[in-house]
Design an enzyme around this catalytic site. Structure first.
Site, PDB file in Angstrom:
ATOM      1  N   ALA A 165      11.317  -9.913   0.059  1.00 19.94           N
ATOM      2  CA  ALA A 165      12.258 -11.002   0.330  1.00 19.94           C
ATOM      3  C   ALA A 165      11.494 -12.291   0.542  1.00 19.94           C
ATOM      4  O   ALA A 165      10.929 -12.531   1.599  1.00 19.94           O
ATOM      5  CB  ALA A 165      13.077 -10.664   1.576  1.00 19.94           C
TER       6      ALA A 165
ATOM      7  N   TYR B  77       6.248 -19.777   8.530  1.00 20.17           N
ATOM      8  CA  TYR B  77       7.199 -19.007   7.721  1.00 20.17           C
ATOM      9  C   TYR B  77       6.919 -19.239   6.237  1.00 20.17           C
ATOM     10  O   TYR B  77       6.751 -18.293   5.462  1.00 20.17           O
ATOM     11  CB  TYR B  77       8.613 -19.459   8.072  1.00 20.17           C
ATOM     12  CG  TYR B  77       9.723 -18.687   7.411  1.00 20.17           C
ATOM     13  CD1 TYR B  77       9.893 -17.325   7.629  1.00 20.17           C
ATOM     14  CD2 TYR B  77      10.645 -19.345   6.592  1.00 20.17           C
ATOM     15  CE1 TYR B  77      10.934 -16.633   7.032  1.00 20.17           C
ATOM     16  CE2 TYR B  77      11.693 -18.654   5.999  1.00 20.17           C
ATOM     17  CZ  TYR B  77      11.832 -17.304   6.222  1.00 20.17           C
ATOM     18  OH  TYR B  77      12.864 -16.628   5.634  1.00 20.17           O
TER      19      TYR B  77
ATOM     20  N   GLY C  78       0.832  -1.208   0.000  1.00 22.31           N
ATOM     21  CA  GLY C  78       0.000   0.000   0.000  1.00 22.31           C
ATOM     22  C   GLY C  78       0.862   1.252   0.000  1.00 22.31           C
ATOM     23  O   GLY C  78       0.598   2.219  -0.731  1.00 22.31           O
TER      24      GLY C  78
END
Ligand code: UDP
Length: 323
Positions: free
Chosen positions: A115, A146, A103
């Site tokens: 990443a 993760y 945003g």
């Protein structure tokens, strides 16, 4: 002068990226909530006019005044110990944090690089892993917090690109090592070197036949920099294809450090990928990038770094992650 926001600036990769973008003449805004990052990694930049630091959690609304050209989203716990200790924060920074930064990039008409990780391939059934492989991830396993956060990150980044025309880049980072890794983050490079320096046995998980391919930090930063400056929007693997088993790697560390400790075996953590090696054809073709630093050379440098730490740092207890 280009203005670049780097989240996770006080972390291992983030701090090295701050150094690189400062060296390239950018004005760098570092941001970090310091849960796993450490200000020590960037304190050498504080005197620079071209460096600013915001102590902020990117899962909360992010506002940065003025013009901005680039955003690099590197905030996230990134070691199995960290994301098992702080699973909700890990999920939030990859999902809500990414949403906030997309945003922000849209507001500023900035280019954003996120990443991602080789973990999106999970425990891969294809070897080596190229970018077209969809992966083999357990959404409900311990590493899922993760892996799935990063998969969501890629998905929402492509959606902003396709739907809003946002200028996006996605890097899939393979195991990377170098100075400023935390000795206590559980990753294998600081774990083995720390054990050798403290005169402890080296803990190999499982039978050590699982493989990894280790990339030296300078090579990783170069790959990320080239990707940001390219016009390529699909994910690109950045990693060193030089693969080794973890057992061979432990033997390499014993030789490097000259320790007379032995190798002991511990249970293999759940969902620990059995093999990992990047296919870097795309990075070579599109970015003209390939790793330059051989593992023996990189390990010597990182060993010198860990040797230079104080006794306290070497023995420091695991951090209290209460936030
Ligand atoms: N590993 C190990 N002993 C340790 C720490 C890690 O044998 O003390 C193994 C781990 O099980 C994995 C590999 O080394 O197979 C790389 O682990 P790391 O946590 O560095 O990264 P990742 O699993 O995320 O690739």
């Amino acid at each position: 002068m280009k203005k670049t926001l780097i989240t996770g600036a006080a972390g291992f990769l983030g701090s090295h990226l701050c150094d690189r973008f400062i060296a390239e003449g950018h004005h760098v805004i570092g941001m970090d909530n310091l849960i796993t990052g450490d200000l020590k990694n960037i304190e050498h930049l504080f005197h620079l006019e071209r460096f600013e630091f915001f102590h902020h959690d990117v899962t909360k609304f992010v506002h940065v005044p003025g013009r901005m050209d680039h955003i690099l989203h590197f905030a996230s716990p990134a070691s199995p110990i960290d994301y098992l200790k702080i699973p909700i924060e890990t999920l939030k920074v990859g999902s809500l944090g990414t949403l906030n930064l997309l945003g922000l990039a849209r507001d500023h008409k900035a280019r954003i690089l996120v990443a991602s990780t080789s973990e999106v391939y999970g425990d891969p059934l294809v070897h080596p892993q190229n970018e077209d492989y969809y992966g083999n991830v357990s959404p409900i396993g311990p590493r899922g917090v993760y892996d799935e956060a990063k998969r969501f990150m890629e998905s929402i980044t492509m959606a902003y690109h396709r739907h809003h025309g946002l200028d996006t880049r996605i890097v899939r980072i393979f195991n990377t090592y170098g100075s400023r890794m935390r000795l206590n983050d559980g990753r294998v490079v600081p774990a083995f070197i720390g054990q050798a320096l403290r005169g402890e046995d080296l803990t190999v998980f499982g039978d050590g036949s699982q493989t990894r391919s280790f990339t030296y930090i300078d090579d990783q930063v170069e790959g990320i920099y080239r990707l940001l400056m390219s016009d390529y929007v699909e994910p690109i693997n950045i990693g060193n294809p030089d693969e080794t088993t973890i057992l061979e790697f432990a033997e390499e560390i014993i030789k490097l450090t000259g320790t007379n400790q032995k190798i002991i075996f511990k249970p293999l953590p759940k969902d620990d990928p059995l093999q990992r090696q990047p296919d870097i054809t795309r990075a070579k073709e599109i970015l003209g990038w390939e790793p330059k630093v051989h593992r023996s050379e990189g390990l010597k440098k990182v060993y010198e770094y860990f040797k230079s730490l104080s006794h306290d740092e070497l023995y420091q207890a695991h951090r209290d992650f209460q936030s």
